[in-house]
Design a protein around this motif. Structure first.
Motif, short mmCIF file in Angstrom:
data_model
loop_
_atom_site.label_atom_id
_atom_site.label_comp_id
_atom_site.label_asym_id
_atom_site.label_seq_id
_atom_site.Cartn_x
_atom_site.Cartn_y
_atom_site.Cartn_z
N GLN A 64 0.78 -1.23 0.00
CA GLN A 64 0.00 0.00 0.00
C GLN A 64 0.82 1.29 0.00
OE1 GLN A 64 -2.31 -1.74 3.49
NE2 GLN A 64 -3.86 -0.40 2.57
N LEU A 65 2.04 1.25 0.48
CA LEU A 65 2.82 2.47 0.61
C LEU A 65 3.00 3.16 -0.74
CD1 LEU A 65 4.43 4.21 2.64
CD2 LEU A 65 6.46 2.85 2.04
N SER A 267 3.43 -0.11 9.67
CA SER A 267 2.15 0.12 10.32
C SER A 267 0.99 -0.37 9.46
CB SER A 267 1.98 1.61 10.66
OG SER A 267 1.94 2.39 9.48
N TYR A 268 1.06 -0.13 8.14
CA TYR A 268 -0.04 -0.59 7.28
C TYR A 268 0.02 -2.10 7.07
CZ TYR A 268 -2.00 3.95 6.21
OH TYR A 268 -2.64 5.16 6.32
N GLY A 269 1.22 -2.67 7.06
CA GLY A 269 1.33 -4.11 6.97
C GLY A 269 0.68 -4.79 8.17
N GLU A 270 0.94 -4.26 9.37
CA GLU A 270 0.34 -4.81 10.58
C GLU A 270 -1.17 -4.59 10.61
OE1 GLU A 270 2.48 -2.82 13.63
OE2 GLU A 270 4.28 -4.09 13.47
N LYS A 271 -1.58 -3.43 10.12
CA LYS A 271 -3.00 -3.09 10.12
C LYS A 271 -3.80 -4.00 9.19
CE LYS A 271 -6.07 0.84 9.08
NZ LYS A 271 -6.10 2.24 8.61
N ARG A 272 -3.22 -4.35 8.04
CA ARG A 272 -3.95 -5.12 7.03
C ARG A 272 -3.51 -6.59 6.96
NH1 ARG A 272 -8.43 -2.47 6.88
NH2 ARG A 272 -8.13 -0.24 6.41
N GLY A 273 -2.61 -7.00 7.82
CA GLY A 273 -2.29 -8.41 7.95
C GLY A 273 -1.42 -9.01 6.88
N TYR A 274 -0.43 -8.28 6.40
CA TYR A 274 0.55 -8.86 5.46
C TYR A 274 1.95 -8.49 5.92
CZ TYR A 274 0.38 -4.13 3.41
OH TYR A 274 0.41 -2.77 3.23
#
Length: 550
Positions: A64-65, A267-274
């Motif tokens: 996503q980044l 942070s987005y990886g942890e948030k979206r589970g990847y």
């Protein structure tokens, strides 16, 4: 290894395409504005959205980044190169390309040698202060643009502020009206319909107004002609001394890019589970920046605002970045004539609203409530960056980071507990049921490695624990138990302090024992010759339990 465009399926393909269209609407006006902040032509901002963005999307581990030149990078480029060449000149543009390439090489080296941890030296207060100082500097320039007041774009903050204030009598009323309407549309529009690309709406409406009213004849500044055509592969030709002069600013850009980019990616990886890979992300930043410098653009970093917008739009892959690259290329090939009449006050309003959150007002308020020392660090970075410059700002940031780290390391948590306070079971490795606590035993626990910064603090705490118990009338301390669970390492200076403590305890006829010592710490003590005949120092549960019964 993760495949390119991971997470893309037939089910989410349509949603990802739509998110890419939204990203085009957000990125193009912002990148034009950021290129102006950097002192570069609009094409420099657009070129970053083509080749570098495609490479980024195919290489990065984050799904996503979004990578792009941002406001902080643009301000750093302007402040660092502005003192070496005149903004808008050929030399200035060439230096911006070289700076991006140097930054890319540094990021690649960080990836190869797994040096991503260095970015952790830029803590949140430091990033908030540093980026906040840059943001306020940018905001002054954009306010001047919104008012139609001409100021020296490459000057220092005080010069810009002075130029803005003294130039108010030359304010252009039509520029002011366009800016006020643009701000109202951006602010109110986001509250009413957040998913609408209001920045694009503002650009289109403002351009139509200029064309219908000929406001440019009344003094409203417009973007002007934008050369058509795709980005060309090039290489900056500079002498070695000029390349060397660009290294400090490139290093500052590298650290800010790595610190912010890796944080947002994780942070987005942890948030979206990847899963994300910091070293692969650094590699992606590196190749993207080299490609940016070789295709006529400037330094690229992570865009927090665009990443958040894509997350809200439901994007979970890098396909929107590919769509952005294709859309920007089509614009460069066939639509640059549409950009010529965009009024600069509208661009100033778009960029000004975008950088407002970067001032860090909310973050500074939170720091003030939670930790005054960290607030002071952030405020110092803010003021140095604003009034002295971006490069001194980043240097001060590193120094303050080291001071903050040393301060915390030099004052570790040291607990001193008397065994007769009924705490023996938790401290002495869960001694067996029925252990009888006894006076004259003190347990000392330090929650940190023992090294040069805290060695004397630790030994002083042990001595004070022994003497204060006797002074309080509780009887002399006969035994000291060191709870070693949190002591993960000991350096040479810490070892000298430890040896001094041992001698002092022997002189005062106080025995020494250990509890919960890690095997590697035990081996380290033996290697440093601090245990001597190490069998004489009890380290297991039974020995400590026996000691407390004496």
């Amino acid at each position: 290894m993760q495949r390119p465009l991971a997470g893309l399926t037939r089910k989410n393909f349509g949603r990802e395409l739509l998110a890419g269209v939204t990203l085009i609407a957000i990125a193009i006006p912002l990148n034009i504005g950021y290129a102006q902040i950097a002192g570069l032509p609009p094409t420099a901002g657009l070129y970053a959205l083509v080749v570098p963005t495609i490479i980024w999307a195919l290489v990065v581990s984050s799904r996503q980044l979004v990578a792009s030149p941002d406001a902080a990078a643009a301000a750093l480029v302007a402040s660092s190169i502005g003192g070496l060449a005149a903004a808008g000149s050929a030399d200035y543009a060439t230096m911006a390309l070289a700076q991006a390439i140097i930054c890319g090489v540094m990021l690649l080296l960080m990836s190869v040698f797994k040096l991503g941890f260095l970015a952790n030296f830029l803590s949140k207060p430091i990033l908030v202060g540093f980026v906040g100082g840059l943001a306020l500097d940018i905001l002054i320039s954009q306010i001047a643009k919104m008012l139609g007041v001409k100021i020296e774009s490459g000057g220092e903050f005080v010069e810009k502020l002075t130029g803005l204030v003294t130039g108010l009598p030359t304010l252009n009323i039509w520029s002011l009206l366009i800016s006020v309407c643009a701000v109202l549309i951006l602010v109110l529009g986001r509250r009413i319909a957040p998913v609408v690309p209001w920045a694009l709406v503002v650009m289109v409406v403002a351009t139509v107004v200029v064309l219908l009213t000929h406001a440019d004849d009344a003094g409203v500044s417009v973007l002007g002609e934008v050369p058509a055509g795709p980005p060309a592969i090039t290489w900056p030709m500079l002498d070695w001394s000029t390349w060397a002069m660009l290294i400090p600013s490139a290093l500052a850009l590298t650290m800010v890019t790595a610190a912010e980019g890796l944080l947002v990616s994780r942070s987005y990886g942890e948030k979206r589970g990847y899963r994300t890979s910091p070293n692969r992300d650094l590699f992606a930043f590196g190749v993207a920046n080299v490609a940016s410098g070789a295709s006529g653009s400037f330094v690229m970093g992570s865009s927090t605002s665009r990443t958040a917008a894509m997350d809200q739009a439901g994007a979970r892959t890098q396909l929107p970045s590919i769509v952005l690259a294709v859309g920007t290329l089509l614009l460069l090939l066939f639509g640059t004539a549409l950009l010529a009449d965009i009024p600069n006050p509208a661009i100033g309003a778009i960029v000004g609203i975008a950088v407002l959150p970067l001032l860090g007002i909310k973050e500074f308020r939170q720091l003030w409530k939670t930790d005054r020392f960290e607030f002071t660090i952030g405020a110092a970075c803010f003021l140095v960056t604003l009034f002295v410059g971006s490069i001194p700002g980043i240097l001060v940031s590193f120094v303050l980071a080291l001071i903050n780290m040393a301060k915390r390391a030099a004052t570790p948590a040291i607990d001193v507990l008397k065994v007769d306070d009924q705490v023996s079971r938790s401290l002495l490795d869960e001694a067996p049921e029925g252990t009888v606590t006894a006076p004259g035993v003190v347990v000392v626990r330090m929650a940190a490695p023992l090294f040069f910064a805290n060695g004397s603090v630790f030994t002083d705490a042990v001595k004070k624990a022994v003497t204060s118990a006797d002074d309080a009338g509780n009887g002399p301390v006969k035994h000291v138990v060191l709870d070693m669970e949190a002591v993960t390492d000991i350096d040479v200076t810490g070892a000298e302090a430890f040896e001094s403590m041992q001698s002092w305890l022997e002189q005062h006829e106080v025995s020494l024992a250990f509890s919960r010592m890690r095997p590697q710490t035990h081996d380290r003590l033996v290697k440093l010759d601090l245990l001597g005949d190490h069998d004489s120092y009890p380290t297991n549960r039974e020995a400590v339990t026996a000691l407390t019964r004496n």
